[in-house]
Write an enzyme that holds these catalytic residues in place. Structure first.
Site, PDB file in Angstrom:
ATOM      1  N   ASN A  69       0.322 -10.744  -9.030  1.00  0.00           N
ATOM      2  CA  ASN A  69       0.204  -9.935  -7.815  1.00  0.00           C
ATOM      3  C   ASN A  69       0.848 -10.613  -6.606  1.00  0.00           C
ATOM      4  O   ASN A  69       0.614 -10.218  -5.474  1.00  0.00           O
ATOM      5  CB  ASN A  69      -1.287  -9.668  -7.535  1.00  0.00           C
ATOM      6  N   SER A 125       8.843  -4.420  -5.686  1.00  0.00           N
ATOM      7  CA  SER A 125       8.840  -3.509  -4.553  1.00  0.00           C
ATOM      8  C   SER A 125       9.896  -2.442  -4.730  1.00  0.00           C
ATOM      9  O   SER A 125      10.979  -2.698  -5.277  1.00  0.00           O
ATOM     10  CB  SER A 125       9.114  -4.277  -3.258  1.00  0.00           C
ATOM     11  N   TYR A 139      12.942 -11.264   1.007  1.00  0.00           N
ATOM     12  CA  TYR A 139      11.893 -10.601   0.228  1.00  0.00           C
ATOM     13  C   TYR A 139      12.497  -9.641  -0.794  1.00  0.00           C
ATOM     14  O   TYR A 139      12.149  -9.665  -1.981  1.00  0.00           O
ATOM     15  CB  TYR A 139      10.954  -9.856   1.169  1.00  0.00           C
ATOM     16  N   LYS A 143      12.337  -9.825  -4.893  1.00  0.00           N
ATOM     17  CA  LYS A 143      11.722  -8.780  -5.703  1.00  0.00           C
ATOM     18  C   LYS A 143      12.722  -8.167  -6.692  1.00  0.00           C
ATOM     19  O   LYS A 143      12.358  -7.788  -7.811  1.00  0.00           O
ATOM     20  CB  LYS A 143      11.110  -7.705  -4.806  1.00  0.00           C
ATOM     21  N   THR A 174      -3.152  -0.516   2.939  1.00  0.00           N
ATOM     22  CA  THR A 174      -3.970  -1.714   3.060  1.00  0.00           C
ATOM     23  C   THR A 174      -4.155  -1.989   4.546  1.00  0.00           C
ATOM     24  O   THR A 174      -3.397  -1.474   5.386  1.00  0.00           O
ATOM     25  CB  THR A 174      -3.284  -2.928   2.415  1.00  0.00           C
TER      26      THR A 174
END
Length: 240
Positions: A69, A125, A139, A143, A174
């Site tokens: 995760n 992602s 990032y 990913k 979230t």
């Protein structure tokens, strides 16, 4: 086993796995209480990852599912033209190296389980499937590499009974995700135009997708990148 368990998606997956009857081991860099067995480890540190898996299998006797995760968005991560090397390396370690190490040291225990098999699920992602002028580029590069690592491992291990898949997370609601938009009035409305479902995904939906990939119901699915994005990557949308 849930690596990066402290994140809200990690916690939601731990709760779903528990309801399904699994013994859940939650791992994170900070002290926490997620899972039936909570462990602390730096997932980008190879000796710690190796020791972590050894301890889990010695204690529980087997390993069946690994959910990685891990994910970090860094405030200094922007265009590749103005992101520092320090930020780049930090983001790569958190998002890619950690998953590489988890696969490297966890998958051999799936091979040692009788019967051989199990499921590895890697968090990626939807941004890794798109070009974006505004994306945090360290990032998204990390990913995208996670997706390719997943494909390669899934194909490499396909005849062993070990399945390896990725989830391309879109906008899941979230507190951190909501806070980003709360700090930028109007930003959410601009994005909702391009979200076919017009809403965030829920934590229950995220946990359900992970539970599906962990289960025998997805037994013929490997080397795949499952888009959990409400159709964003498949759509061309314009304002009404």
């Amino acid at each position: 086993m849930i690596n990066g368990a402290v994140g809200v998606i990690g916690q939601a997956v731990a709760e779903r796995f528990s309801r399904e009857g699994a013994v859940v081991v939650g791992v994170d860099k900070v002290e926490h209480s997620v899972g039936d067995r909570s462990m602390r480890a730096d997932l980008a540190d190879e000796p710690q990852v190796e020791a972590m898996y050894d301890a889990v299998v010695r204690e529980h006797g087997r390993l069946d599912v690994i959910y990685n995760n891990m994910g970090l968005m860094d405030a200094g991560d922007h265009s590749a033209l103005d992101t520092s090397l320090e930020t780049w390396r930090r983001v790569q370690d958190a998002n890619l190296t950690s998953i590489f190490l988890s696969c490297k040291h966890g998958i051999p225990y799936l091979r040692d389980t009788e019967p051989v098999g199990g499921s590895v699920i890697n968090a990626a992602s939807f941004l890794s499937a798109l070009g974006s002028a505004t994306a945090p580029m360290a990032y998204t590069a990390a990913k995208a590499a996670v997706v390719q690592l997943t494909r390669d491992l899934g194909v490499h291990l396909a005849r062993s009974g070990i399945r390896v898949n990725a989830v391309l997370f879109g906008p899941i609601e979230t507190p951190a995700q909501r806070a980003v938009f709360d700090r930028n009035p109007g930003a959410l409305d601009k994005r909702l135009v391009h979200w076919p479902m017009g809403r965030f995904g829920t934590l229950d939906e995220a946990a359900g997708a992970i539970a599906f990939l962990a289960s025998d119901d997805s037994g013929f699915l490997t080397a795949a990148a499952l888009p959990l994005d409400g159709g964003i990557t498949e759509a061309f949308t314009v304002p009404d």
